[in-house]
Design an enzyme around this catalytic site. Sequence first.
Site, PDB file in Angstrom:
ATOM      1  N   CYS A 102      -1.713   4.415  10.673  1.00 23.40           N
ATOM      2  CA  CYS A 102      -1.663   5.682  11.419  1.00 23.40           C
ATOM      3  C   CYS A 102      -2.970   5.844  12.189  1.00 23.40           C
ATOM      4  O   CYS A 102      -3.568   6.908  12.212  1.00 23.40           O
ATOM      5  CB  CYS A 102      -1.367   6.867  10.498  1.00 23.40           C
ATOM      6  N   ASP A 154      -4.741  -4.108  -6.893  1.00 24.89           N
ATOM      7  CA  ASP A 154      -5.288  -4.421  -5.579  1.00 24.89           C
ATOM      8  C   ASP A 154      -4.398  -5.511  -4.976  1.00 24.89           C
ATOM      9  O   ASP A 154      -4.311  -6.618  -5.519  1.00 24.89           O
ATOM     10  CB  ASP A 154      -6.736  -4.915  -5.758  1.00 24.89           C
ATOM     11  N   CYS A 209       0.901  -1.168   0.000  1.00 22.87           N
ATOM     12  CA  CYS A 209       0.000   0.000   0.000  1.00 22.87           C
ATOM     13  C   CYS A 209       0.935   1.213   0.000  1.00 22.87           C
ATOM     14  O   CYS A 209       1.157   1.848   1.019  1.00 22.87           O
ATOM     15  CB  CYS A 209      -0.857   0.004   1.257  1.00 22.87           C
ATOM     16  N   GLY A 216       6.183   7.603   0.744  1.00 20.83           N
ATOM     17  CA  GLY A 216       7.155   8.012   1.763  1.00 20.83           C
ATOM     18  C   GLY A 216       7.985   6.848   2.284  1.00 20.83           C
ATOM     19  O   GLY A 216       9.215   6.939   2.402  1.00 20.83           O
ATOM     20  N   LYS A 217       7.310   5.717   2.568  1.00 19.59           N
ATOM     21  CA  LYS A 217       8.053   4.607   3.197  1.00 19.59           C
ATOM     22  C   LYS A 217       8.851   3.841   2.155  1.00 19.59           C
ATOM     23  O   LYS A 217       9.960   3.388   2.433  1.00 19.59           O
ATOM     24  CB  LYS A 217       7.086   3.718   3.988  1.00 19.59           C
TER      25      LYS A 217
END
Length: 437
Positions: free
Chosen positions: A378, A306, A258, A263-264
């Site tokens: 998060c 997906d 995902c 960012g990751k």
Amino acid sequence: MPAKSSTDPRAAAVEVLLAVLGRGRSLDRALAEHAPMDADGRDVGLCRAIAYGVLRHHRRLGAIRDRFLRTRLRDRDQDMALLLEIGFFQLVAMDVPAHAAVSETVAVARQRGKPWAAKLINAVLRRFQRDGDGCLAAVDADPAQRDSVPDWLLNRLRADWPAQWPELLAAQNDRAPMTLRVNQRRVSLTDYQHRLAAAGIAAAPLPGFDAALVLQTPVNVEALPGFDAGDCSVQDAVAQLAAPLLDAADHHRVLDACAAPGGKSAHLLERSRPSLLALDSDAARLQRVSETLDRLGLEGECRAADATLADQWWDGRPFDRILIDAPCSGTGVIRRHPDIKWLRRDADIARLADEQRRLLEALWPLLAVGGRLVYCTCSIIRAENESVVAAFVGDHADDVRAIPPGLSVGQSTGYGQQILTGEAGVDGFYYACLEKR
Ligand SMILES: C[S@@+](CC[C@H](N)C(=O)[O-])C[C@H]1O[C@@H](n2cnc3c(N)ncnc32)[C@H](O)[C@@H]1O
């Protein structure tokens, strides 16, 4: 109705708030659509500050309004109800001279063709200036009003964090710092801190986070030295814990299931050179992953798919590392996105937990024996975090081993570690680390 791109910051803020609270738009999108883009910087800033502030304190401001009005405003006068909240917010929390706050707010009612409301708002704001203290004390006696939180979220946080919920609610209304992740492939943390200082930008490292610099005051990214060349990225420090926890080596095959906006993915490629597949089901968001990798000079394969439908994208070769940064309620980042409080519903949580579990079930078979899967969100709601992981581990006891994440912040929740919003100054986040036996 005012023009769509009103340059009056208060008039524009009414449009932004109507878009979020009336039509369910995200705050980012509503600001992009309605904040005055071509006015001078101060006006843009004021619209943004009002929109953020009113969304942070929406329930409190609404409760104040309801104490001053004898009857509820009609649905078609929702704009005036929000304008009153804008007026109260300026008087309670903003550094705007009170006379300007009142007169400019009243002027918006007139501009919107509602002179009756201009009179009413003028009278109410002046009464609030005179006798507001008693009203504020009464409103703030109720924590749901004081901290402006919907009942469903208050109930969940109370149940999940019986000792911490009051602090947590307050932290959700604080402004989040702007934090950078220094690309240590290009520059050391200390050197970059010096370059920031030379550009007049004060920043400090955060103990326990080896690539993070927290800015004293947020700036536009264009002001950051070497941003376009890939020297740094904007990322909250807590999100910078994913890549070290994943611990990918150069010879690994890594799946970021995902990935968008990236960012990751970018961080883990800054740390080592594994072969990375970055998936996201949202093709438009995935485009941002490619852009981020390009800016940072990093290489990875990006694919819109997906993640739960592996037969549509998997080549059958197991991954050594899998990151599931799962879609979630976002309740850990409410201080950055206060619209989340009003756009999310309690019913979303069970739906999200199902989706999170589906991702784990679908991707676990793709992990190599001895490989590692990091699950994170998060969110600060147990039902999306520890409950999902505990149920998954319980059902796969034969080959799942949960490793304590051993993070320098947060608390163990059993299998994983939960960081609550504001702890060590970072966003709320959950991490679990699972290895395949
Ligand atoms: C929390 S965000 C990921 C943030 C990202 N890891 C980062 O650090 O920039 C969750 C992402 O999951 C994506 N997503 C949701 N369901 C998905 C699925 N079934 N397969 C792949 N991606 C999915 C969403 O489009 C969203 O971009």
